[in-house]
Every structure is written in C-alpha cells, then in structure tokens.
Enzyme design. Structure first.
Site, short mmCIF file in Angstrom:
data_model
loop_
_atom_site.label_atom_id
_atom_site.label_comp_id
_atom_site.label_asym_id
_atom_site.label_seq_id
_atom_site.Cartn_x
_atom_site.Cartn_y
_atom_site.Cartn_z
CD GLU A 1 -3.02 -6.04 -8.23
OE1 GLU A 1 -2.38 -6.93 -7.79
OE2 GLU A 1 -3.40 -5.23 -7.56
CE LYS B 1 -4.23 -4.47 -3.99
NZ LYS B 1 -3.24 -4.54 -4.83
NE ARG C 1 -1.15 17.44 -4.11
CZ ARG C 1 -2.01 17.11 -4.75
NH1 ARG C 1 -3.38 16.83 -4.26
NH2 ARG C 1 -1.94 16.98 -6.05
CE LYS D 1 2.04 1.97 -1.15
NZ LYS D 1 0.80 1.07 -1.71
CB CYS E 1 4.40 18.84 -6.34
SG CYS E 1 5.56 18.03 -7.38
CG HIS F 1 -5.51 -29.25 -15.19
ND1 HIS F 1 -5.46 -30.77 -15.78
CD2 HIS F 1 -5.34 -28.51 -15.85
CE1 HIS F 1 -5.63 -30.22 -17.01
NE2 HIS F 1 -5.68 -28.91 -17.31
CD GLU G 1 -3.01 -6.00 -0.55
OE1 GLU G 1 -1.95 -5.70 -0.11
OE2 GLU G 1 -2.99 -5.68 -1.76
CD1 TRP H 1 5.86 11.61 -7.28
CD2 TRP H 1 6.21 11.17 -5.17
NE1 TRP H 1 5.88 10.42 -7.34
CE2 TRP H 1 5.97 9.90 -5.86
CE3 TRP H 1 6.28 11.18 -3.89
CZ2 TRP H 1 6.08 8.76 -5.33
CZ3 TRP H 1 6.37 9.83 -3.18
CH2 TRP H 1 6.22 8.86 -4.19
CG ASN I 1 0.59 19.10 -8.61
OD1 ASN I 1 1.47 18.15 -8.69
ND2 ASN I 1 -0.55 19.32 -8.18
N GLY I 2 2.45 19.37 -11.65
CA GLY I 2 2.19 18.77 -12.89
C GLY I 2 3.19 18.32 -13.63
#
Ligand code: F6R
Length: 609
Positions: free
Chosen positions: A481, A485, A28, A604, A2, A504, A488, A75, A101-102
């Site tokens: 992955e 990355k 944040r 996003k 946050c 193969h 993209e 958040w 925050n935490g």
C-alpha cells in the site's frame, strides 16, 4: 458522514438559503437530500433520494415557505438511499423534524422501546429514534420546554451525532446538539445559521461559533444559548472571525483533501467501531459455513484483502484467498461454485473488475458478501449481505481513510468469526477489542508526532528515481500500500515485495543511496526482518524504517526512522503502520511539485444512480 444546515432569517424564505448551503456541503454526502421549514403553524418537508440538482429539478427545493428551516444531504450508513430514509425525519404527530449527521449505536434498542410505547417508524434509519424520543419526553412530561425535551432525548443516545430539530411547539427556535460530529453556528445581523461545516455559511457570514462535544445550542433571532448536556450549565462563547477562502474552507484549512483525509482517520476509525453487531455476526456466519473464501478487490482495497487474509488465518484459523479482481475470472472463474464464498471489497462499490468477479461468482451460484463505503452502490445490490465501512466520501483520489476503515471492519469480522469458532480466548478477545477501541487515539498520536519527521524524509529523498517497500507477514500488505500511494501521487516508480522475496531478484536493483522503506512491527517477523535490513544496508541502501517506539535495534540500523506507538497487536498493525507511508507519499508529491488530489490518468469511481 452527512451535511447538515439550517437557518432562521429575519426576512425572506429559508428554503433557497438552505438549498444553496446544501450545494456547498454536497461533498459530504450525495445520495439523498431534504429540507423542512415552518410557516404559519405548519411543518413543510421536501426530500428524496438522488443528488441535490436531480431532486431540485423534480421537487423545487426553493419553494418551501417560512423563515426557519433545516436541511440535510446524506451519505447513507443505516438504511438504503431511498426517499423514506432521506432526512428530515418527523415524529408520529408531525410536529417536529430532525436532521442528523453521525451514527446512533443503540438505535435498535431505543426503537424497540419506542415501538412498544406505540411509536410508528417510517424509515430504516438510526436518526428517526431521536425525534420519537423527543416526542415521548414531551408526552410524558408536557411541562418540558422544547430544548429540555431534546436535551433529555440526547442523554439516551450512544454514538456520534450533530443534530438539529425544529418544532411547531416553539416555531422560532432551532435546537442543535453535538457529540463527536462537527457543528458550527454562523451569525450576522439578518440571520443565524448552523452547519456541519463552515463552508456551508461562509458566503453568508464569516462570524462563527464552534460548538464542542457534549453541548446543546438553542438558536433564535435573539442569538444563541449554549448549554452543557451533562449538567445544563450555560457556556459563554464569543464568535470568531473566519478568514478562510471558500476553497480553504471546504478543505477545512488543509492544503489538499488527501491531507485532510489522512488527518480524518481517527474519526473515521471511530465510526468503524460503531458497526451494527448483527451485520458482523451475519458475515461471520457466512464465512464460517463457506468451503472456500475468496477476498476480491482492486488497488488499495486489494491490499486490505491481503491484510485480511492474515487476520482471518491468525485469529479465526480460516484460510482465505485474496485475489486481484481483474484476474479473478481467469484464475477462478471455472472453479468457483455453489460452495464458494466471495467477499468483494470496494470503497466505491462500483469498480468494474470487482463487479465482473461478483457477476461471475453469482452466475455460478456462489455466495457474495460485500464490504463497501457506498450504501446503495451496485455492490450492495448484488451482495447477499453487505457491511458499510462508514468512512464518508473520500474526495482525494488516493484512498487513505477508506483503507484504514476497511482494515478495521475486516479485523472486527475476523474477531467475530474467531469468537464463533472458539479460536481465541476471552482474554485475547478483550485485549484485541481494547486495542481496537484505542486505534483512533493511536493513529492520532502518529499523525501529531510523526508528520514533521516524514516531511524531512520526503525532502531528503524527493529526487529518488526508485523506492523499495518491504515488509514481512501482514506488513507485506502495508508495504504494497505504501508503494501504491507513492507511485500514484508522487510518480516515483516503486517496488514492493515480501522482504523474504527480495533476495530472489529485486535486490539486484539496490545501489548506494537507494531508498528502502521497511515496515517493522515488533511481531514474530521482527528478527528475520532485521536480517533483511542488514542485507540491504550491506549494499549501501538508505534505510527508512517504520518502527515501534523504542525499537533500539532497528533505530541503530536505519538512516531514518518513523515511530508508531508500542504494543499494537500484529493483526491491527497495518492500520497504524500505513499512516506514515500515506504521509510520505503525500509529502513526496508536494516536494516534487505535484497535486496529490488529482493524480494524472486516475479518477475516483462514483456511484451512478
Ligand atoms: C488507490 C486507489 C485505487 C482503488 C481501486 C479500487 O489509492 O484509490 O487503487 O483502491 O481503484 O477502488 P474501490 O475500492 O472503489 O473498488
């Protein structure tokens, strides 16, 4: 994750200053916002769910009176994004307000204890315990100063926090404290500020004092006093001049959000170790009862599912089926039924294909479980049970810190299930738990020691037309992955396969100089993987190996190698082995002149409230 901010001004109202600072911190967290201010012996509060502009248009965040105040942009981690869960939170007698925050890990125990002492809680947050603890301290020892009551309260907290409290008892002070969440003080001749990040006050002052873990600070117009929480000893620290531009400040000095988020992984991983145990238990119970389990997701989240299928199988002896969400309805839509369980994994909780799979499963009475980063997202609303991955907002489009966080949560879930099923010995459980605890440190070591090497590899291969990524076992997911990355953000066409499959067909692409990345943990697949490396080498491929420190066998075969610390258990290895691949994609993009934060044609998903 946050944003927090507050100030004491010589003149004028604090509220508009707080509002403007929270806008600068909105990156944040953005699911609710709130402010508290003190004026003429009264505490004023405004807060609600929603983005800052939405809340301001209804409540007018600027018209709280008073020269002292605190604010928060949230958040959600504990408690849905609702008005009642928005910060600031107050004590029973509404004398004090706190922003935080935490994550307070032991909040359930503290809450129970405080409720037994008669405290009434309004929210479902972990934060609210802080202000009731301070109230309780003052009740049982009225001679305590406000700052000492805060100090005694935070000594009882486990977890991470940056907090700030104001009180009618001492209305000219703000007491702040920090443990594993960022906190900075800003000063100029007209005011004193605190914030979770420098950008919050950068337009107001460039004089900052960084607060360290384990410190408590009392702010007043006379200045600030820092004390060690442990023994109340006073710390003397001079302000520093910050020469960041506002844009640099938001990225905390990193050139791109993606790099900042890669570097944030030790801290986001630490947060994943603070999950509430009962959610994991509940998930494990549902998984244990399921006849068939589908792990459904898109993109990077699908790779987390693929890795998770190995974790569930190896640790808990549970067969699960990772499915790409856009194929789920076609592939399983008719067969999914009341005995099926769907675990949907989505950072945003809003990805259309994942939600379509969930819808299909719900219509056929299957059980839906969710893993997401966004509490309050559609996925959390349609899941029977969900777990938050607690990674904070990810601003770079390419998923990095959210991937490793998903892997950590899924590994913990697999461990829970293994324990429930009696499939791992206590020794093995303890060993894995210890390795999980050490992951933040391990990932930090990789970033600190291997970044330069990765940069050199990127320089060497920046003009490559194609890349191969190969791994075996759980490392297949890591290879996939790494490939995603690179494609993209650096726009390099790349191919990933389980290494055993490469002969193969895909091997026909290989010609001298062709870069092939091998993911090589020293697990049961190591020997066979060496065979795959030889096959590629024989055809002139340029081998880039991500290896465990001291893996001499592969070092001798590889043209370039990147090392990660030794002794990471196989089921956790994607969390460490993916980090060099994230850095490789990042530096390839930079070398090729592309902005890693804004890949073309991609955006996003954001939560629409
Ligand atoms: C890749 C990336 C995407 C997402 C995918 C799923 O870096 O970010 O592939 O992983 O769009 O998104 P979520 O997890 O929000 O469902």
């Amino acid at each position: 994750m946050c944003g927090i901010f507050g100030c004491i001004l010589k003149d004028g109202n604090a509220a508009p200053v707080i509002h403007a600072a929270l806008k600068r911190l909105e990156y944040r967290g953005y699911d609710s916002v709130g402010e508290a201010a003190i004026h003429d012996g009264k505490l004023y509060i405004k807060k609600d769910r929603g983005m800052i502009d939405e809340v301001h248009s209804v409540l007018n965040l600027d018209d709280l009176p008073g020269t002292i105040g605190i604010g928060h942009t949230r958040w959600a981690t504990h408690g849905a994004p609702l008005e009642v869960n928005a910060h600031p939170h107050v004590d029973c007698s509404r004398q004090m307000a706190v922003v935080h925050n935490g994550i307070i890990e032991n909040f359930s125990e503290l809450k129970l204890e405080l409720e037994n002492r008669g405290h009434i809680f309004e929210s479902k947050t972990d934060t609210e315990v802080i202000v009731h603890l301070i109230e309780e301290n003052l009740k049982s020892n009225p001679s305590l100063s406000f700052a000492d009551a805060v100090l005694e309260a935070i000594k009882r907290l486990d977890g991470s926090y940056a907090i700030a409290v104001i009180s009618l008892a001492e209305p000219n002070k703000i007491v702040c404290a920090r443990h594993e969440s960022p906190l900075v003080i800003g000063i100029n001749e007209n005011a004193i500020y605190f914030a979770s990040d420098i950008p919050a006050f950068l337009p107001l002052t460039n004089k900052a004092v960084l607060i360290d873990d384990g410190e408590l600070v009392t702010l007043s117009l006379e200045g600030f006093e820092i004390k060690k929480i442990r023994d109340s000893s006073v710390v003397v620290r001079k302000p520093k001049l910050i020469d960041w531009t506002p844009e640099m400040a938001v990225k905390q000095g990193y050139p791109h959000f993606m790099l900042k988020e890669i570097f944030e992984q030790p801290s986001t991983l630490r947060n994943t170790l603070r999950l509430q145990e009962h959610y994991l238990d509940l998930m494990a119970t549902f998984l244990d009862r399921a006849r068939e389990v589908f792990l459904v997701a898109c993109g990077t989240s699908y790779h987390a599912c693929l890795a998770a299928s190995y974790m569930f199988s190896k640790l808990a002896f549970l067969a699960t089926y990772p499915v790409i969400a856009s194929e789920f309805v076609e592939q399983h839509g008719k067969s999914v039924n009341i005995d099926s369980t769907i675990m949907a994994v989505s950072q945003s909780g809003e990805t259309a294909d994942t939600l379509a799979s969930v819808n299909c499963a719900r219509q056929r009475a299957a059980t839906v479980l969710g893993l997401t980063n966004v509490i309050g997202s559609t996925l959390t609303r349609v899941s029977r049970v969900y777990v938050g991955q607690q990674s904070g907002p990810e601003i770079g489009v390419a998923a990095t810190k959210t991937f490793t966080a998903q892997l950590s949560v899924l590994a913990q879930m697999a461990l829970r299930l293994a324990k429930k099923r009696g499939k791992v010995s206590q020794d093995e459980m303890d060993f894995l738990a210890e390795k999980l605890e050490k992951l933040p440190e391990t990932v930090n070591a990789i970033i600190q020691t291997q970044e330069e090497k990765v940069k050199q590899v990127a320089k060497k291969h920046k003009d490559a037309k194609t890349f191969f990524f190969l791994g075996r076992g759980i490392s297949t997911a890591t290879a996939y992955e790494g490939r995603l990355k690179l494609m993209e953000i650096a726009y390099v066409p790349a191919i990933a396969f389980p290494a055993g499959e490469s002969k193969h067909g895909p091997i026909s692409l290989v010609e001298p100089g062709f870069p092939v990345v091998f993911v090589c943990p020293k697990d049961e697949t190591h020997k066979t993987l060496i065979g795959n490396i030889m096959e590629m080498k024989a055809r002139g491929a340029s081998i880039i190996a991500v290896i465990e420190e001291g893996d001499e066998e592969i070092k001798q075969l590889a043209d370039d190698y990147i090392e990660v610390p030794r002794g990471i258990p196989e089921v956790l290895s994607p969390i460490t082995f993916v980090v060099p691949l994230q850095l490789l994609a990042y530096y390839m993009a930079v070398e090729r002149g592309y902005s890693p934060d804004t890949p073309r044609n991609l955006a996003k998903s954001v939560t629409v409230k």
